[in-house]
Design an enzyme around this catalytic site. Sequence first.
Site, short mmCIF file in Angstrom:
data_model
loop_
_atom_site.label_atom_id
_atom_site.label_comp_id
_atom_site.label_asym_id
_atom_site.label_seq_id
_atom_site.Cartn_x
_atom_site.Cartn_y
_atom_site.Cartn_z
N HIS A 110 -13.74 0.38 0.46
CA HIS A 110 -13.44 1.81 0.20
C HIS A 110 -12.17 2.02 -0.60
O HIS A 110 -11.84 3.14 -0.98
CB HIS A 110 -13.41 2.61 1.51
CG HIS A 110 -12.29 2.31 2.45
ND1 HIS A 110 -11.44 3.29 2.90
CD2 HIS A 110 -11.89 1.17 3.04
CE1 HIS A 110 -10.57 2.75 3.75
NE2 HIS A 110 -10.82 1.46 3.84
N SER B 226 -11.31 -4.80 0.81
CA SER B 226 -11.96 -3.70 1.51
C SER B 226 -12.65 -2.76 0.52
O SER B 226 -12.02 -2.29 -0.43
CB SER B 226 -10.89 -2.94 2.30
OG SER B 226 -11.44 -1.79 2.87
N GLN C 231 -5.29 -3.64 -1.68
CA GLN C 231 -4.94 -2.60 -2.66
C GLN C 231 -5.16 -3.03 -4.11
O GLN C 231 -5.08 -2.19 -5.00
CB GLN C 231 -3.48 -2.16 -2.47
CG GLN C 231 -3.24 -1.36 -1.21
CD GLN C 231 -3.97 0.00 -1.20
OE1 GLN C 231 -4.32 0.54 -2.24
NE2 GLN C 231 -4.20 0.54 -0.02
N CYS D 277 -3.37 4.73 7.95
CA CYS D 277 -3.39 4.98 9.39
C CYS D 277 -2.45 6.11 9.72
O CYS D 277 -2.58 6.76 10.73
CB CYS D 277 -2.96 3.75 10.15
SG CYS D 277 -3.33 2.25 9.31
N ASN E 25 0.79 -1.23 0.00
CA ASN E 25 0.00 0.00 0.00
C ASN E 25 0.83 1.28 0.00
O ASN E 25 0.31 2.36 -0.26
CB ASN E 25 -0.94 0.01 1.21
CG ASN E 25 -0.24 -0.33 2.49
OD1 ASN E 25 0.33 -1.41 2.63
ND2 ASN E 25 -0.24 0.58 3.43
C1 LIG Z 1 -2.84 -3.30 2.27
C2 LIG Z 1 -3.89 -2.92 3.25
N1 LIG Z 1 -4.39 -3.85 4.07
C3 LIG Z 1 -5.36 -3.57 4.96
C4 LIG Z 1 -5.87 -2.30 5.08
C5 LIG Z 1 -6.95 -2.02 6.07
O1 LIG Z 1 -8.20 -1.91 5.43
P1 LIG Z 1 -9.45 -1.22 6.15
O2 LIG Z 1 -9.22 0.24 6.10
O3 LIG Z 1 -10.63 -1.62 5.34
O4 LIG Z 1 -9.51 -1.77 7.52
C6 LIG Z 1 -5.36 -1.29 4.27
C7 LIG Z 1 -5.83 0.12 4.41
O5 LIG Z 1 -5.07 1.05 4.26
C8 LIG Z 1 -4.36 -1.60 3.32
O6 LIG Z 1 -3.85 -0.68 2.49
#
Ligand SMILES: Cc1ncc(COP(=O)(O)O)c(C=O)c1O
Length: 378
Positions: free
Chosen positions: A202, A200, A180, A330, A152
Amino acid sequence: MKSIYFDNAASAPMLESVVQSMSQVLMEMTGNPSGTHKHGRKCRAAIEKSRKSIAENFNASIGEIFFTSGGTESNNTALNCSVDQYGVQRIITTPIEHPSVLNTLSFLKTKRGIQVEFLAVDNMGRIDLAELENKINAQNDRTLVSIMHANNEIGVINPIAEIGEICKSNNILFHTDAVQTVGHLPIDLNSMYISFLSASGHKFHGPKGIGFLYVNSNNIIQPFINGGSQERNVRGGTENLAGIVGMAEALEYCKNNLDKKRQHVVALRQYFIEKIKTALPPTVKIMSMEDPEDCLYTILNIMVPQTAKSDLLLMNLDIAGISASGGSACSSGAEKGSHVIGAITNNKQAGKSVRFSFSFLNTTEEVSQTIEVLKKSL
Ligand SMILES: Cc1ncc(COP(=O)(O)O)c(C=O)c1O
């Protein structure tokens, strides 16, 4: 001032058709999907229609798709279930996974005594498949491999089909965090050996707070949220109906427009790369692989040398109305060192990394404006 959104990997804007489909659910679907009456049945039908269209997208069967609250929950579930239900004692992973994997592994290590082993990554974030095979061969029973599809922060793509083959021939489980890539790259789950895959909504123009976990039909899972009989008894709780319908709508759009979307974003990213090379100081380094075959085309990570000015770079971009990110979602905007950049540079790179992530809604004009702001800020 028109704002520019280059943080699509953190959360991609919802499509109008997604909002419409969700509004319709919110306005018209009064019942509880578990209700046996007409109102309940209408909601249930909407959930199962969404599950079917999502499953078809991946060439999976409907029984393999479990709705969750997003990527974090899907990752937690896959890892925890592997330990609790499959007796996994050792997990092989990479140091550049998302915190929802790394922190779960750290928990499993300290609280459950699970052995966690990290593969080395090179300066582009690539793993070595020979090292993976060696590690598996050293002790292959009760092992899970958890390796993300694309990173990501820098966008490096892992060869999940080949990793799956290695896991298959060793008869061990394989989890991939595809948060991603779902909606951006075609994924055929029928042609690959993957035990668990996380996604995910969004990240592909669907709503926040909804996602799914693919669980291969060979791997039956026990309840991970106890409650009612929702999600075939494994995840209790009334379903996020509008979220599920919106996510299915977003995925359908992405599937139908994949090539067009990709072409647009690849050209945009290439233009950004050219501008970085020609208009910015040579000290600005591109941290992502340039070839969109090796790297997720939606992500471009750059590193600027550490100076007083570079410390303020994200803030200056923000003041100019440009949203980019310093790392994963995050830590978007947070002035925190990135574990991914640390891993690919052996913690030796002094500089500030900035991730620009694109969608088909971005324009070359926005790239040009961003380059001007970068030029001034540096
Ligand atoms: C590679 C990856 N895994 C997991 C997540 C977490 O996803 P969610 O925001 O739906 O909890 C993200 C979010 O940035 C991500 O980029």
